[in-house]
Design a protein around this motif. Structure first.
Motif, PDB file in Angstrom:
ATOM      1  N   TYR A 199      43.784  32.374  44.634  1.00  0.00           N
ATOM      2  CA  TYR A 199      45.036  33.121  44.801  1.00  0.00           C
ATOM      3  C   TYR A 199      46.193  32.141  44.736  1.00  0.00           C
ATOM      4  N   GLY A 200      47.179  32.470  43.907  1.00  0.00           N
ATOM      5  CA  GLY A 200      48.369  31.646  43.797  1.00  0.00           C
ATOM      6  C   GLY A 200      49.594  32.499  43.554  1.00  0.00           C
ATOM      7  N   SER A 201      50.730  31.980  43.949  1.00  0.00           N
ATOM      8  CA  SER A 201      51.992  32.703  43.770  1.00  0.00           C
ATOM      9  C   SER A 201      53.096  31.697  43.497  1.00  0.00           C
ATOM     10  N   VAL A 202      53.821  31.888  42.391  1.00  0.00           N
ATOM     11  CA  VAL A 202      54.984  31.068  42.074  1.00  0.00           C
ATOM     12  C   VAL A 202      56.154  32.024  41.885  1.00  0.00           C
ATOM     13  N   PHE A 203      57.016  32.114  42.901  1.00  0.00           N
ATOM     14  CA  PHE A 203      58.086  33.104  42.925  1.00  0.00           C
ATOM     15  C   PHE A 203      57.471  34.490  42.723  1.00  0.00           C
ATOM     16  N   GLY A 204      57.812  35.205  41.660  1.00  0.00           N
ATOM     17  CA  GLY A 204      57.293  36.565  41.494  1.00  0.00           C
ATOM     18  C   GLY A 204      56.010  36.669  40.697  1.00  0.00           C
ATOM     19  N   LEU A 205      55.489  35.554  40.220  1.00  0.00           N
ATOM     20  CA  LEU A 205      54.252  35.558  39.437  1.00  0.00           C
ATOM     21  C   LEU A 205      53.075  35.282  40.358  1.00  0.00           C
ATOM     22  N   THR A 206      52.123  36.216  40.433  1.00  0.00           N
ATOM     23  CA  THR A 206      50.946  36.030  41.274  1.00  0.00           C
ATOM     24  C   THR A 206      49.681  36.061  40.413  1.00  0.00           C
ATOM     25  N   LYS A 207      48.673  35.360  40.884  1.00  0.00           N
ATOM     26  CA  LYS A 207      47.390  35.344  40.188  1.00  0.00           C
ATOM     27  C   LYS A 207      46.281  35.391  41.221  1.00  0.00           C
ATOM     28  N   MET A 208      45.384  36.367  41.073  1.00  0.00           N
ATOM     29  CA  MET A 208      44.237  36.505  41.962  1.00  0.00           C
ATOM     30  C   MET A 208      42.990  36.688  41.109  1.00  0.00           C
ATOM     31  N   LYS A 209      42.004  35.828  41.299  1.00  0.00           N
ATOM     32  CA  LYS A 209      40.789  35.862  40.503  1.00  0.00           C
ATOM     33  C   LYS A 209      39.551  35.786  41.398  1.00  0.00           C
ATOM     34  N   VAL A 210      38.488  36.447  40.966  1.00  0.00           N
ATOM     35  CA  VAL A 210      37.212  36.436  41.672  1.00  0.00           C
ATOM     36  C   VAL A 210      36.120  36.094  40.661  1.00  0.00           C
ATOM     37  N   TYR A 211      35.399  35.002  40.910  1.00  0.00           N
ATOM     38  CA  TYR A 211      34.347  34.555  40.004  1.00  0.00           C
ATOM     39  C   TYR A 211      33.009  34.506  40.764  1.00  0.00           C
ATOM     40  N   PRO A 212      32.090  35.424  40.496  1.00  0.00           N
ATOM     41  CA  PRO A 212      30.771  35.360  41.157  1.00  0.00           C
ATOM     42  C   PRO A 212      30.011  34.106  40.715  1.00  0.00           C
ATOM     43  N   PHE A 213      29.362  33.444  41.638  1.00  0.00           N
ATOM     44  CA  PHE A 213      28.565  32.272  41.288  1.00  0.00           C
ATOM     45  C   PHE A 213      27.431  32.645  40.337  1.00  0.00           C
ATOM     46  N   SER A 214      26.946  33.885  40.433  1.00  0.00           N
ATOM     47  CA  SER A 214      25.844  34.324  39.580  1.00  0.00           C
ATOM     48  C   SER A 214      26.249  34.457  38.122  1.00  0.00           C
ATOM     49  N   ASP A 215      27.564  34.463  37.832  1.00  0.00           N
ATOM     50  CA  ASP A 215      28.042  34.545  36.454  1.00  0.00           C
ATOM     51  C   ASP A 215      28.189  33.171  35.805  1.00  0.00           C
ATOM     52  N   MET A 216      28.038  32.109  36.572  1.00  0.00           N
ATOM     53  CA  MET A 216      28.338  30.767  36.075  1.00  0.00           C
ATOM     54  C   MET A 216      27.117  30.143  35.417  1.00  0.00           C
ATOM     55  N   THR A 217      27.342  29.467  34.291  1.00  0.00           N
ATOM     56  CA  THR A 217      26.249  28.839  33.545  1.00  0.00           C
ATOM     57  C   THR A 217      26.310  27.319  33.569  1.00  0.00           C
ATOM     58  N   ARG A 218      27.476  26.770  33.912  1.00  0.00           N
ATOM     59  CA  ARG A 218      27.606  25.308  33.953  1.00  0.00           C
ATOM     60  C   ARG A 218      28.808  24.937  34.819  1.00  0.00           C
TER      61      ARG A 218
END
Length: 271
Positions: A40-59
């Protein structure tokens, strides 16, 4: 932990292991949960929220000051997290790698059932995103233009970000750290404590809009602090070239001012 789990749309009982300040296209925090890597990050009015399951990762690999993750079945398979602090980088990489090793074999074996989505459907939308839809605040594309004029400044404990009585036309947002607002009382030769600023708090809106002198000082009380700074000269030049953006940007400033004043009034009422 429960509030953070709800924020990312995770199960209530999913344990938060640790959080690290990092950059994932914008500055924010990496949250390592039992089964998910979140940002989760926020720079003034721009926000970003991401969710990455470990089970989706290959490397997973560590390169210079970045953690690089490859994911299954996504349009952009490579995800990069920049962590400046070497000890944080080493610890975060070790945690992510150890958790992933426990899920990687199962994930690859069941890869035909994975959707590889970049977020969990139904995850809470950020407060500013909701406001943007309702009040026509700047869009993500608008913020990408505005933030071309932003700078990330680093301070140490005891540094003054804004001095009382100084004249400036910058808008600030505390990215990481903790600051206090204080005001000199000349008649009593002492300093009055006004309030606290924490991650993502915005300040100096009034002087950004109207100019004049700052009525308070902003002083760093954490060991270090990172502050996003946006100069009014750049913003005004941009708005002159794109007049349709002006009402949306100033509505954003008005919204942040209103929210801060309302929160201050609520705290005063409780006290």
């Amino acid at each position: 932990d429960i509030m953070l789990s709800a924020k990312f749309g995770l199960q209530e009982n999913e344990l938060l292991i640790k959080a690290f300040p990092c950059k994932h296209s914008i500055n924010g925090y990496m949250y390592i949960f039992q089964n998910h890597l979140c940002f989760y990050g926020s720079v003034f009015g721009l926000t970003k929220m991401k969710v990455y399951p470990f089970s989706d990762m290959t490397r997973i690999e560590k390169l210079d000051n970045r953690i690089i993750i490859n994911k299954l079945y996504t349009k952009r398979t490579i995800k990069k997290f920049l962590i400046k602090n070497p000890s944080d980088l080493k610890e975060a990489h070790g945690l992510i790698l150890s958790i992933w090793k426990g899920t990687a074999v199962k994930a690859i074996a069941n890869s035909s059932t994975l959707t590889g989505s970049t977020g969990i459907p139904g995850s809470p939308v950020s407060h500013l995103t909701k406001l943007s839809a309702q009040l026509s605040l700047p869009s993500k594309e608008d913020w990408n233009l505005i933030l071309k004029g932003a700078k990330l400044l680093t301070y140490k404990k005891g540094d003054t970000v804004v001095a009382e009585g100084s004249e400036h036309r910058q808008l600030y947002q505390l990215a990481h750290g903790k600051c206090i607002l204080q005001k000199n009382i000349s008649s009593q030769s002492k300093t009055e404590f006004i309030g606290v600023l924490r991650d993502n708090d915005i300040f100096a809106e009034a002087t950004f809009l109207l100019g004049g002198q700052s009525t308070t000082s902003i002083v760093v009380v954490s060991e270090t602090a990172e502050v996003n700074m946006l100069a009014s000269s750049f913003v005004h030049a941009l708005l002159n070239s794109k007049p349709a953006l002006a009402p949306k940007f100033y509505k954003y400033i008005g919204t942040t001012l209103f929210t801060r004043l309302r929160n201050f009034q609520d705290k005063s009422t409780l006290n």
